[in-house]
Design a protein around this motif. Sequence first.
Motif, PDB file in Angstrom:
ATOM      1  N   VAL A 182      -4.495   5.578  -0.645  1.00  0.00           N
ATOM      2  CA  VAL A 182      -3.650   5.253   0.512  1.00  0.00           C
ATOM      3  C   VAL A 182      -4.292   5.753   1.792  1.00  0.00           C
ATOM      4  N   TYR A 183      -4.735   7.007   1.781  1.00  0.00           N
ATOM      5  CA  TYR A 183      -5.317   7.574   2.995  1.00  0.00           C
ATOM      6  C   TYR A 183      -6.660   6.932   3.322  1.00  0.00           C
ATOM      7  N   ASP A 184      -7.404   6.555   2.302  1.00  0.00           N
ATOM      8  CA  ASP A 184      -8.666   5.867   2.564  1.00  0.00           C
ATOM      9  C   ASP A 184      -8.407   4.520   3.228  1.00  0.00           C
ATOM     10  N   LEU A 185      -7.420   3.784   2.722  1.00  0.00           N
ATOM     11  CA  LEU A 185      -7.070   2.500   3.334  1.00  0.00           C
ATOM     12  C   LEU A 185      -6.553   2.701   4.758  1.00  0.00           C
ATOM     13  N   ALA A 186      -5.742   3.743   4.957  1.00  0.00           N
ATOM     14  CA  ALA A 186      -5.211   4.005   6.294  1.00  0.00           C
ATOM     15  C   ALA A 186      -6.329   4.351   7.273  1.00  0.00           C
ATOM     16  N   ASP A 187      -7.340   5.074   6.798  1.00  0.00           N
ATOM     17  CA  ASP A 187      -8.462   5.449   7.663  1.00  0.00           C
ATOM     18  C   ASP A 187      -9.273   4.244   8.107  1.00  0.00           C
ATOM     19  N   HIS A 188      -9.261   3.176   7.310  1.00  0.00           N
ATOM     20  CA  HIS A 188     -10.104   2.019   7.601  1.00  0.00           C
ATOM     21  C   HIS A 188      -9.320   0.772   7.996  1.00  0.00           C
ATOM     22  N   THR A 189      -7.990   0.875   7.989  1.00  0.00           N
ATOM     23  CA  THR A 189      -7.168  -0.299   8.272  1.00  0.00           C
ATOM     24  C   THR A 189      -6.086   0.082   9.275  1.00  0.00           C
ATOM     25  N   VAL A 230       0.838  -1.205   0.000  1.00  0.00           N
ATOM     26  CA  VAL A 230       0.000   0.000   0.000  1.00  0.00           C
ATOM     27  C   VAL A 230       0.869   1.250   0.000  1.00  0.00           C
ATOM     28  N   LEU A 231       1.939   1.220   0.774  1.00  0.00           N
ATOM     29  CA  LEU A 231       2.692   2.439   1.052  1.00  0.00           C
ATOM     30  C   LEU A 231       3.928   2.612   0.184  1.00  0.00           C
ATOM     31  N   GLU A 232       4.131   1.713  -0.765  1.00  0.00           N
ATOM     32  CA  GLU A 232       5.320   1.784  -1.603  1.00  0.00           C
ATOM     33  C   GLU A 232       5.441   3.136  -2.301  1.00  0.00           C
ATOM     34  N   PHE A 233       4.343   3.642  -2.819  1.00  0.00           N
ATOM     35  CA  PHE A 233       4.360   4.909  -3.552  1.00  0.00           C
ATOM     36  C   PHE A 233       4.702   6.078  -2.622  1.00  0.00           C
ATOM     37  N   VAL A 234       4.109   6.073  -1.426  1.00  0.00           N
ATOM     38  CA  VAL A 234       4.379   7.139  -0.463  1.00  0.00           C
ATOM     39  C   VAL A 234       5.832   7.075   0.003  1.00  0.00           C
ATOM     40  N   GLU A 235       6.319   5.871   0.259  1.00  0.00           N
ATOM     41  CA  GLU A 235       7.701   5.719   0.705  1.00  0.00           C
ATOM     42  C   GLU A 235       8.674   6.261  -0.333  1.00  0.00           C
ATOM     43  N   GLU A 287       8.201  20.833  -1.642  1.00  0.00           N
ATOM     44  CA  GLU A 287       7.665  20.874  -3.006  1.00  0.00           C
ATOM     45  C   GLU A 287       8.040  19.618  -3.785  1.00  0.00           C
ATOM     46  N   HIS A 288       9.222  19.063  -3.510  1.00  0.00           N
ATOM     47  CA  HIS A 288       9.612  17.830  -4.199  1.00  0.00           C
ATOM     48  C   HIS A 288       8.677  16.685  -3.815  1.00  0.00           C
ATOM     49  N   VAL A 289       8.384  16.550  -2.528  1.00  0.00           N
ATOM     50  CA  VAL A 289       7.455  15.502  -2.083  1.00  0.00           C
ATOM     51  C   VAL A 289       6.081  15.707  -2.709  1.00  0.00           C
ATOM     52  N   LEU A 290       5.586  16.929  -2.644  1.00  0.00           N
ATOM     53  CA  LEU A 290       4.234  17.195  -3.129  1.00  0.00           C
ATOM     54  C   LEU A 290       4.133  17.066  -4.638  1.00  0.00           C
ATOM     55  N   ASP A 291       5.218  17.361  -5.353  1.00  0.00           N
ATOM     56  CA  ASP A 291       5.221  17.136  -6.804  1.00  0.00           C
ATOM     57  C   ASP A 291       4.983  15.666  -7.115  1.00  0.00           C
ATOM     58  N   GLN A 292       5.651  14.783  -6.353  1.00  0.00           N
ATOM     59  CA  GLN A 292       5.496  13.347  -6.575  1.00  0.00           C
ATOM     60  C   GLN A 292       4.065  12.900  -6.255  1.00  0.00           C
ATOM     61  N   LEU A 293       3.533  13.385  -5.146  1.00  0.00           N
ATOM     62  CA  LEU A 293       2.185  12.982  -4.753  1.00  0.00           C
ATOM     63  C   LEU A 293       1.132  13.559  -5.691  1.00  0.00           C
ATOM     64  N   ASP A 294       1.348  14.802  -6.116  1.00  0.00           N
ATOM     65  CA  ASP A 294       0.387  15.468  -6.990  1.00  0.00           C
ATOM     66  C   ASP A 294       0.307  14.803  -8.358  1.00  0.00           C
ATOM     67  N   ALA A 295       1.368  14.059  -8.728  1.00  0.00           N
ATOM     68  CA  ALA A 295       1.376  13.373 -10.022  1.00  0.00           C
ATOM     69  C   ALA A 295       0.444  12.172 -10.037  1.00  0.00           C
ATOM     70  N   ASN A 296       0.020  11.713  -8.872  1.00  0.00           N
ATOM     71  CA  ASN A 296      -0.854  10.538  -8.803  1.00  0.00           C
ATOM     72  C   ASN A 296      -1.870  10.720  -7.680  1.00  0.00           C
ATOM     73  N   PRO A 297      -2.765  11.690  -7.815  1.00  0.00           N
ATOM     74  CA  PRO A 297      -3.694  12.002  -6.717  1.00  0.00           C
ATOM     75  C   PRO A 297      -4.616  10.862  -6.339  1.00  0.00           C
ATOM     76  N   ASP A 298      -5.051  10.070  -7.306  1.00  0.00           N
ATOM     77  CA  ASP A 298      -5.966   8.964  -6.989  1.00  0.00           C
ATOM     78  C   ASP A 298      -5.297   7.953  -6.070  1.00  0.00           C
ATOM     79  N   ARG A 299      -4.033   7.722  -6.310  1.00  0.00           N
ATOM     80  CA  ARG A 299      -3.324   6.746  -5.489  1.00  0.00           C
ATOM     81  C   ARG A 299      -3.106   7.289  -4.071  1.00  0.00           C
TER      82      ARG A 299
END
Length: 211
Positions: free
Chosen positions: A106-113, A58-63, A90-102
């Motif tokens: 991640v946060y939806d899974l974290a909220d429920h798991t 789940v967290l590979e992309f965030v890591e 900004e470097h972190v957010l650039d990476q995350l902003d490139a794949n908002p659905d993912r």
Amino acid sequence: MGLRELKRERTRRLIADKAFELFSDHGFGRTTVEQIAAAAEVGPSTLYRYFPTKETLVLEFVEESLMGAVAWFHEQPPVDLPDGLQAVIEHVLDQLDANPDRVRAVYDLADHTPSVSAQLNDLIWQFRNALADELTGRLSGQDPQLVEFTASLSAGSVMNIIETVVRMWVDNPDGVEVKVLARRAMGLLRGGGIPLPGTASCPGDNAVHGP
């Protein structure tokens, strides 16, 4: 990157992508390692070599986004402390902003798991500690304790900004832009609206140095 490393990276990415598809379709708890391995056309033992737990899938992309930012910053030239912190954010957010659905998945899974939530928190703290270590190596000063203190507070500020910005962005998908929020946060830091350790705290230098 050699051909072998490239193949490994492609396999790792394929496994993570297939896992996310299954998690999204069936839920984290109902998806087995065997199902993920079959979807990625690898054996379970191969999957475990890349990802020792389902949570790491789940967290590979965030890591990669977080720890990749620290590795990127390590290669950068000397820069004033606030500018360096903003660059990392900004470097972190650039990476995350490139794949908002993912990111939202991640946060939806974290909220429920709970297990995903716990590992996400651990990962965020690993990022904070790695960034603090990097800043400690870059800052100079006569008092090592003051340098370490400044680096720790600065890394904590970065961690808090990223967490707050991403959470607000996730919770308001149509209402905010992640980079706008980040710039507002850094504006508060630079303007004194949020306490920020200044480079004046470290005598004799006004920049965080490169490697």
